[in-house]
Design an enzyme around this catalytic site. Structure first.
Site, PDB file in Angstrom:
ATOM      1  N   ASN A 236     -48.700  15.365  44.096  1.00 57.35           N
ATOM      2  CA  ASN A 236     -48.070  16.133  43.010  1.00 57.35           C
ATOM      3  C   ASN A 236     -48.942  16.059  41.765  1.00 57.35           C
ATOM      4  OD1 ASN A 236     -47.239  13.739  41.383  1.00 57.35           O
ATOM      5  ND2 ASN A 236     -46.152  13.299  43.298  1.00 57.35           N
ATOM      6  N   ASP A 305     -41.093  12.105  48.334  1.00 53.05           N
ATOM      7  CA  ASP A 305     -39.858  11.805  49.067  1.00 53.05           C
ATOM      8  C   ASP A 305     -40.095  11.862  50.576  1.00 53.05           C
ATOM      9  OD1 ASP A 305     -38.160  11.426  46.870  1.00 53.05           O
ATOM     10  OD2 ASP A 305     -38.030  13.593  46.568  1.00 53.05           O
ATOM     11  N   LYS A 315     -59.998  14.951  61.393  1.00 52.99           N
ATOM     12  CA  LYS A 315     -59.692  16.135  60.583  1.00 52.99           C
ATOM     13  C   LYS A 315     -59.064  17.235  61.448  1.00 52.99           C
ATOM     14  CE  LYS A 315     -61.948  19.559  57.723  1.00 52.99           C
ATOM     15  NZ  LYS A 315     -63.224  20.158  57.380  1.00 52.99           N
ATOM     16  N   PHE A 351     -36.618   7.466  36.259  1.00 48.31           N
ATOM     17  CA  PHE A 351     -36.885   8.769  35.659  1.00 48.31           C
ATOM     18  C   PHE A 351     -36.282   9.814  36.572  1.00 48.31           C
ATOM     19  CE2 PHE A 351     -39.956   8.944  32.077  1.00 48.31           C
ATOM     20  CZ  PHE A 351     -40.104   7.579  31.860  1.00 48.31           C
ATOM     21  N   LYS A 365     -28.234  10.757  39.767  1.00 48.11           N
ATOM     22  CA  LYS A 365     -29.233   9.751  40.185  1.00 48.11           C
ATOM     23  C   LYS A 365     -28.887   8.384  39.627  1.00 48.11           C
ATOM     24  CE  LYS A 365     -33.145  12.530  41.367  1.00 48.11           C
ATOM     25  NZ  LYS A 365     -34.143  13.427  40.892  1.00 48.11           N
TER      26      LYS A 365
END
Ligand code: PMT
Length: 429
Positions: A236, A305, A315, A351, A365
């Site tokens: 990310n 997640d 590969k 967070f 959460k």
């Protein structure tokens, strides 16, 4: 109103590479209404000239009682009995050993014996010397004698070793000196006061309140990378800026900080321990290993997640097929594991990176992951979320929420820590 009185600090400098940092400590103390007089060991003068301290302190620098140019024939007595605090920066293993054993064979060690003032020692030395049983025994003895220590921190040392032995941040040293002086003389008007007296208004602009002293804070930072094959991964956009800002702010406020960091695009702050952990699994293991010695956990990392169910050994080759399906499996939820395995007194902060119904999802959460506090950021807002220097967040606990405007991540870090400190104070009531 009583006349404003300056604190008199005796600054002892021993012979170590960190001796130059004593100059910064001297300047910070002067900015905070202290008169500083310096004493150096002979070895310290190999690192810094006494003239530097003399020019800055406007006082004669004492090295040797017997030096012909010494203006005071009984300097160690006059010096030691006219100070409000004796501070040693840096303290070597040798000087600590002398203090612990009452050896007074030079000016600085004689001053220690001849003084009734509180003593604060900020050691800096090679890790092996610091960990040596003899050094640790001497430190324990001095602590039992009432000597205060500003313990060294972990980092890369001058000898290129990585480990504990680096001088604590100079701001923290100065702040701890002011804290002791503040409570000893019952001063008010500073961030360090105990709220009782009246005639001290120190210039604290450069110093942070040491309200996280004694806390050991573990922060997860950056994004995880989940390998697909030897060359590809799922990740990310986390840069590490938010987590590092929290780590830096906590360290400046006196906490011992460890960051467990995944992939980041910025450097970690100084004076924090850095543990690398690239995947969610590695981050989970590193966190669980550090957890027993943690008092506050802050999960700022963007942890995947899901991860590929299998990592290919070679590969993956392009084929004629237009669609390639990757099978994913859940990663361990680090935050939930931390809060479900919490020991007494552990505070858990999470967070929540959200794109809609930010506060609603963050609240769920908070409940689901059994958190004390959650920081919700709307990552769709300009200037907020991933890879920005600023953020827009709401800090949510079980009984209140604070919506904050756009601010730097560093400012937000202090706001989060303000809430953490309040939380601590309430839980101690
Ligand atoms: O690094 P920057 O570029 O500065 O960006 C900052 C940030 C946007 C990454 C940061 O502010 C932030 O929001 N971090 C949390 C991102 C996230 O993964 O949020 P989440 O809602 O998916 O996860 C909720 C919480 O659970 C987080 O504290 C996360 O660290 C934790 N988590 C999630 C999954 C998992 N497997 N383990 C976890 O511990």
């Amino acid at each position: 109103m009583a006349e404003k009185r300056k604190f008199r600090v005796g600054l002892g400098v021993a012979g170590g590479i960190a001796a130059y940092k004593a100059i910064e400590v001297l300047r910070l103390l002067q900015k905070n209404d202290c008169d500083v007089q310096v004493a150096m060991t002979k070895h310290a003068t190999e690192f810094i000239q006494p003239l530097t301290f003399r020019a800055l302190s406007e006082n004669y620098v004492l090295v040797d009682d017997y030096a012909p140019e010494n203006p005071d024939p009984i300097a160690h007595i006059n010096f030691s009995q006219n100070i409000d605090l004796l501070l040693i920066v840096p303290a070597t293993a040798n000087l600590i050993a002398k203090f612990a054993n009452g050896i007074a064979d030079d000016f600085l060690s004689s001053t220690y014996l001849a003084s009734n003032a509180p003593v604060m020692i900020a050691p800096a030395m090679n890790t092996t010397m610091w960990n040596h049983l003899a050094t640790q025994r001497n430190i324990e003895r001095l602590k039992a004698d009432g000597v205060h220590f500003v313990e060294p921190i972990a980092g890369e040392l001058a000898c290129k070793t990585v480990g504990t032995g680096k001088l604590e941040d100079v701001e923290n040293i100065a702040a701890q000196v002011l804290q002791i002086l503040g409570s000893r003389f019952e001063v008010s008007g500073s961030k360090f006061d105990n709220g009782s007296a009246n005639n001290f208004e120190p210039e604290t602009l450069n110093l942070k309140p040491q309200d996280l002293l004694g806390e050991r804070i573990l922060v997860t930072v950056g994004g995880t990378r989940e390998a697909i094959d030897p060359v590809r991964f799922i990740s990310n956009h986390s840069s590490g800026k938010m987590g590092f800002a929290v780590a830096e702010a906590a360290q400046k406020r006196g906490a011992k900080v460890t960051v467990v960091c995944g992939a980041t695009s910025v450097a970690p702050p100084e004076n924090v321990e850095v543990v690398k952990a690239i995947s969610a699994e590695e981050m989970f293991r590193a966190v669980m290993m550090k957890l027993p010695e943690t008092s506050i956990f802050i999960g700022a990392a963007a942890v995947a997640d899901y991860r590929p169910r299998t990592i290919e050994d070679f590969k993956i080759k392009k084929t004629d097929q237009d669609i390639l399906i990757l099978e994913l499996e859940k990663t361990p939820d680090i935050l939930s594991n931390v809060s479900n395995n919490r020991h007494d007194g552990l505070l858990v902060v999470g967070f929540a990176a959200e794109t809609n119904d930010v506060v609603g999802y963050a609240k769920s959460k908070l409940a689901k992951k059994n958190l004390d506090l959650v920081v919700a950021n709307d990552i769709t807002q300009p200037g907020a979320g991933f890879n920005t220097d600023t953020n827009i967040a709401a800090i949510i606990t079980r009984d209140h929420e604070i919506e904050l405007p756009l601010m730097s991540k560093r400012e937000l870090a202090d706001k989060i820590l303000d809430e953490v400190v309040k939380f601590r104070q309430v839980s101690k009531l």
